[in-house]
Design an enzyme around this catalytic site. Structure first.
Site, PDB file in Angstrom:
ATOM      1  N   HIS A   1     -34.039 -17.176  12.978  1.00 36.13           N
ATOM      2  CA  HIS A   1     -32.930 -16.795  13.867  1.00 36.13           C
ATOM      3  C   HIS A   1     -33.183 -15.467  14.566  1.00 36.13           C
ATOM      4  CE1 HIS A   1     -30.746 -14.862  10.162  1.00 36.13           C
ATOM      5  NE2 HIS A   1     -31.236 -13.882  10.886  1.00 36.13           N
TER       6      HIS A   1
ATOM      7  N   GLU B   1     -28.434 -19.349  14.396  1.00 35.53           N
ATOM      8  CA  GLU B   1     -29.081 -20.083  13.309  1.00 35.53           C
ATOM      9  C   GLU B   1     -29.792 -21.334  13.830  1.00 35.53           C
ATOM     10  OE1 GLU B   1     -29.383 -18.505  10.711  1.00 35.53           O
ATOM     11  OE2 GLU B   1     -27.566 -18.159   9.545  1.00 35.53           O
TER      12      GLU B   1
HETATM   13  C1  F6R Z   1     -29.154  -8.322  12.643  1.00 34.82           C
HETATM   14  C2  F6R Z   1     -29.743  -9.507  13.223  1.00 34.82           C
HETATM   15  C3  F6R Z   1     -30.592 -10.440  12.428  1.00 34.82           C
HETATM   16  C4  F6R Z   1     -31.713  -9.718  11.681  1.00 34.82           C
HETATM   17  C5  F6R Z   1     -32.521 -10.707  10.852  1.00 34.82           C
HETATM   18  C6  F6R Z   1     -33.613 -10.022  10.050  1.00 34.82           C
HETATM   19  O1  F6R Z   1     -28.413  -7.611  13.599  1.00 34.82           O
HETATM   20  O2  F6R Z   1     -29.480  -9.754  14.352  1.00 34.82           O
HETATM   21  O3  F6R Z   1     -31.148 -11.393  13.279  1.00 34.82           O
HETATM   22  O4  F6R Z   1     -32.543  -9.082  12.607  1.00 34.82           O
HETATM   23  O5  F6R Z   1     -31.666 -11.389   9.980  1.00 34.82           O
HETATM   24  O6  F6R Z   1     -33.039  -9.187   9.097  1.00 34.82           O
HETATM   25  P1  F6R Z   1     -33.943  -8.198   8.241  1.00 34.82           P
HETATM   26  O7  F6R Z   1     -34.514  -7.219   9.195  1.00 34.82           O
HETATM   27  O8  F6R Z   1     -33.005  -7.556   7.268  1.00 34.82           O
HETATM   28  O9  F6R Z   1     -34.989  -9.027   7.592  1.00 34.82           O
END
Ligand code: F6R
Length: 259
Positions: free
Chosen positions: A138, A143
């Protein structure tokens, strides 16, 4: 898509930070799109360092965040508003009134989402959008299966995302199941996208985004249709790429490439 493979997370964060800073240097009233999560933490540290040590000025910058959990107030310790205040806004001189994070407690999300899109438009559109990628592919909270043309909307988070994000909450059942997110269509209108990904957990998603078919099963793959996206990866996240050596070769020869 430009793919930059870095040897460490620090290097990735420095280089991605420099790409965002470059937009602000050339356009002091830039509109920046921001992501939360662990991936951009180093990038935000770098922006704070550039502000404190090299005078990078955010006083005329406007920001729009990608998403927020539905049901969390801005002062909740896991709200994305709180995350942004703590990890970026309090370390730079951006005006709080110029920062926008979707409202976790909107009364009417249909009206809220429409107004969020209108605010982005009224600000002149997003000059540079910071992105991470979920282990399910995503971007923002779009999603698998979500429309690749979507605008800001509410979404039901899938079980994978709830599992991934439960590390930030006391209990898995505390993770909200709904979020308000910019759509893929909204993200694709940003003039530039800077995506950061690190770690083994992102191998499959990164490969699907860069080398897989454009497909709503990996909403990040829509970035293949964007004409100025730079993806900064560490070696782990890049380890599933078939063309990794070619991407390295491109970067090595970049200084000599025709202007
Ligand atoms: C958050 C967002 C999500 C995150 C993704 C990765 O604002 O838009 O798409 O970028 O879930 O999250 P991390 O960096 O925590 O692995």
């Amino acid at each position: 898509m430009e793919v930059v493979i870095c040897s460490t997370y620090d290097e990735l964060s420095r280089r991605a930070g420099a790409a965002v800073a470059d937009v602000i240097t050339h356009k002091p009233n830039a509109v920046i799109g921001l992501a939360t999560g662990s991936s951009p933490l180093g990038l935000y540290k770098e922006l704070i360092r550039l502000h404190k040590e090299e005078g990078l000025d955010f006083s005329r910058v406007t920001s729009f965040n990608l998403d927020e959990y539905v049901g969390l107030a801005g002062d909740h310790d896991q709200s994305y508003r709180r995350f942004m205040n703590k990890n970026l806004f309090e370390g730079i001189n951006i005006k709080p009134a110029n920062t926008h994070v979707p409202d976790g407690l909107a009364k009417d999300y249909r009206a809220f989402c429409k107004a969020y899109e209108e605010k982005i438009k009224a600000a002149g559109g997003i000059d540079v959008q910071v992105l991470g990628i979920g282990s399910d592919g995503h971007i923002a909270f779009n999603e698998p299966g979500d429309s690749l043309a979507s605008r800001t909307h509410t979404v039901t988070l899938n079980e994978q995302t709830i599992d991934d994000n439960s590390r930030f909450f006391k209990r898995r059942q505390d993770v909200p199941i709904f979020a308000c997110t910019m759509g893929v269509g909204t993200v694709l209108e940003a003039r530039k996208c800077v995506l950061v990904a690190n770690g083994k957990g992102k191998v499959k998603a990164v490969a699907a985004m860069i080398e897989g078919p454009i497909n709503s099963m990996c909403t990040a793959s829509a970035l293949q249709m964007h004409n100025d996206t730079v993806v900064f990866l560490d070696e782990d996240a890049a380890s599933g790429l078939k063309l990794a050596d070619y991407y390295r070769w491109i970067q090595k020869n970049k200084p000599k490439a025709p202007k």
